[in-house]
Design a protein around this motif. Structure first.
Motif, mmCIF file in Angstrom:
data_model
loop_
_atom_site.group_PDB
_atom_site.id
_atom_site.type_symbol
_atom_site.label_atom_id
_atom_site.label_comp_id
_atom_site.label_asym_id
_atom_site.label_seq_id
_atom_site.Cartn_x
_atom_site.Cartn_y
_atom_site.Cartn_z
ATOM 1 N N LEU A 106 -49.888 82.785 10.205
ATOM 2 C CA LEU A 106 -50.812 82.568 10.727
ATOM 3 C C LEU A 106 -51.672 83.512 11.299
ATOM 4 O O LEU A 106 -53.018 84.034 11.073
ATOM 5 N N SER A 110 -55.261 86.051 10.485
ATOM 6 C CA SER A 110 -56.220 86.209 11.491
ATOM 7 C C SER A 110 -56.507 87.877 11.635
ATOM 8 O O SER A 110 -57.518 88.073 12.172
ATOM 9 N N SER B 131 -49.455 80.360 3.680
ATOM 10 C CA SER B 131 -50.516 79.867 4.187
ATOM 11 C C SER B 131 -50.421 79.800 5.643
ATOM 12 O O SER B 131 -51.609 79.872 6.342
ATOM 13 N N LEU B 133 -49.652 77.558 7.394
ATOM 14 C CA LEU B 133 -49.905 76.142 7.750
ATOM 15 C C LEU B 133 -48.504 75.375 7.832
ATOM 16 O O LEU B 133 -47.400 75.955 7.556
ATOM 17 N N THR B 192 -61.556 72.898 10.874
ATOM 18 C CA THR B 192 -60.583 72.645 10.028
ATOM 19 C C THR B 192 -60.103 74.019 9.233
ATOM 20 O O THR B 192 -60.681 74.805 8.756
ATOM 21 N N MET B 193 -58.550 74.234 9.394
ATOM 22 C CA MET B 193 -58.138 75.214 8.484
ATOM 23 C C MET B 193 -57.938 75.038 7.063
ATOM 24 O O MET B 193 -57.647 73.785 6.698
ATOM 25 N N CYS B 195 -56.547 76.852 3.502
ATOM 26 C CA CYS B 195 -55.903 78.122 2.800
ATOM 27 C C CYS B 195 -56.318 77.928 1.273
ATOM 28 O O CYS B 195 -56.238 76.928 0.756
ATOM 29 N N THR B 209 -56.146 82.346 4.664
ATOM 30 C CA THR B 209 -56.284 81.137 5.342
ATOM 31 C C THR B 209 -57.296 81.227 6.477
ATOM 32 O O THR B 209 -57.241 82.292 7.380
ATOM 33 N N LYS B 210 -58.346 80.485 6.751
ATOM 34 C CA LYS B 210 -59.476 80.617 7.679
ATOM 35 C C LYS B 210 -60.010 79.355 7.811
ATOM 36 O O LYS B 210 -59.733 78.232 7.102
ATOM 37 N N THR B 211 -60.783 79.113 9.059
ATOM 38 C CA THR B 211 -61.514 77.808 9.301
ATOM 39 C C THR B 211 -62.621 77.768 8.215
ATOM 40 O O THR B 211 -63.422 78.535 7.830
ATOM 41 N N GLN B 235 -53.176 70.495 14.728
ATOM 42 C CA GLN B 235 -51.843 71.473 14.993
ATOM 43 C C GLN B 235 -50.654 70.332 15.006
ATOM 44 O O GLN B 235 -50.768 69.080 15.600
#
Lengths: 236, 236
Positions: A106, A110, B131, B133, B192-193, B195, B209-211, B235
């Motif tokens: 993650l 970023s 991801s 996640l 919210t994330m 991917c 993966t981002k918001t 999380q």
């Protein structure tokens, strides 16, 4: 240009790497000189096992854990930021799937570092494919609770959810497998399907799906083995 | 003695088989003469692509579908009952994971035929690993509903569930990807994330993966690509 973060799968439980790791994945792995690993000794041992000539001493290994803070995560990715391709190695199977690594990945997203997952064994997916249970709608729970009342409640909750036909996947530590299977046989309805997938990809691999009532006639012998459980009460 | 039912993974979207299929899996595959496949032509093409000398004409291929009845399932497994190892081939990736085959595998269990899953690419698992996640608690939904009101409701439901930190995985047919991503950006909370994993294992692979709010600034271009979506609001 930034380096890539390769997710490097490893064989599970001493399986031959040629059974589970594609040739080009080995090639990519041997081309790297920066590694992030849960256990550095076993990472080195793996690299040596696929190539006796691998320059272990010319490579850099960082030990990671699942409780690393943001500063540590950034530190692990410093070589990639400086242009070095870096390998994140699992201890067994795929990194980040029931295994550490997701925080680093993650963080890589970023920082704009490209994350490249390499193909290898994932016990959960292999078990699900071989179970005959629902491979389109499924839920993976990781470990179930340890305490008896919580465990019983969780098993019933999972079984009820699976009445919709959603397969429910979970795992247990090897020394508690015999106990968990006892709880499953005691708690679940006779017609509920249970797949017990033991020692996936190993010589001793054994994958069996049958109803709880069939299991009761011939209970599983899974003490100290690596097991994936898949439960499904209804049809999709 | 009964033959085994091997689950044979195939490369996804024209990826080089040496990138995703272990050497010993190729070896086992080329040793078989009985195959079950969704599309026989592509199964033959694959076998030829890994070995020009493969005796296609000396092999037997059965076309399977996901609506086969019990009698057909038993028929497919007749060679295995008679002692012939049989390969169940996916069209792409792992058989039985978002792909046909699970009814045949369940039938094999009921007939006492040993099911052996071979390692290869599974887009869902590779996407999840890459991801960042939650790879310990996750849920795979397959396809979401097509109709707009149902789709919006389902997206909200999935997003709410993922407040617990459980990753939510789903797919869409390539020509509807651009539409689905629009719905996701419109419906989900800014933090919210999401991917978006496009063209897994292919040259054009792109995993980000981002918001939702970051995606909105730079919406994904995924028209007609192979995409796995992973959503996570909270999380673990």
């Amino acid at each position: 240009m930034k380096g890539k973060l390769y997710l490097i799968p490893l064989p599970v439980g001493g399986a031959d790497y040629r059974d589970v790791i594609p040739g080009n994945v080995i090639r990519i792995t041997l081309g790297l000189r920066h590694f992030l690993a849960e256990d550095i000794r076993s990472a080195r041992r793996y690299l040596r096992s696929v190539s006796r000539d691998f320059p272990i001493d010319g490579s850099i290994f960082y030990k990671i854990s699942d409780i690393d803070d943001d500063k540590q995560l950034a530190g692990y990715l410093q070589p990639a930021m400086e242009g070095h391709d870096t390998g994140l190695l699992s201890e067994a199977g795929m990194p980040c799937i029931l295994d550490p690594g997701e925080k680093i990945v993650l963080k890589a997203h970023s920082l704009g570092i490209k994350v490249v997952p390499l193909t290898g064994p994932s016990s959960v997916f292999l078990a699900l494919a071989a179970s005959g249970l629902n491979g389109e709608n499924f839920r993976v729970h990781g470990y179930l609770p340890v305490q008896a009342p919580d465990l019983k409640r969780k098993i019933s909750e999972i079984e009820n959810r699976s009445m919709s036909g959603e397969a429910q996947v979970f795992i247990e530590t090897p020394f508690r497998n015999q106990r968990l299977s006892g709880f499953l046989l005691d708690t679940c309805r006779p017609g509920t399907m249970l797949c017990i997938a033991a020692d996936i990809t190993m010589e001793s691999e054994e994958i069996t799906t049958k109803t709880i009532s069939e299991w009761k006639k011939n209970p599983p012998q899974i003490n100290k083995r690596q097991v994936i459980y898949i439960l499904q009460a209804g049809q999709k």
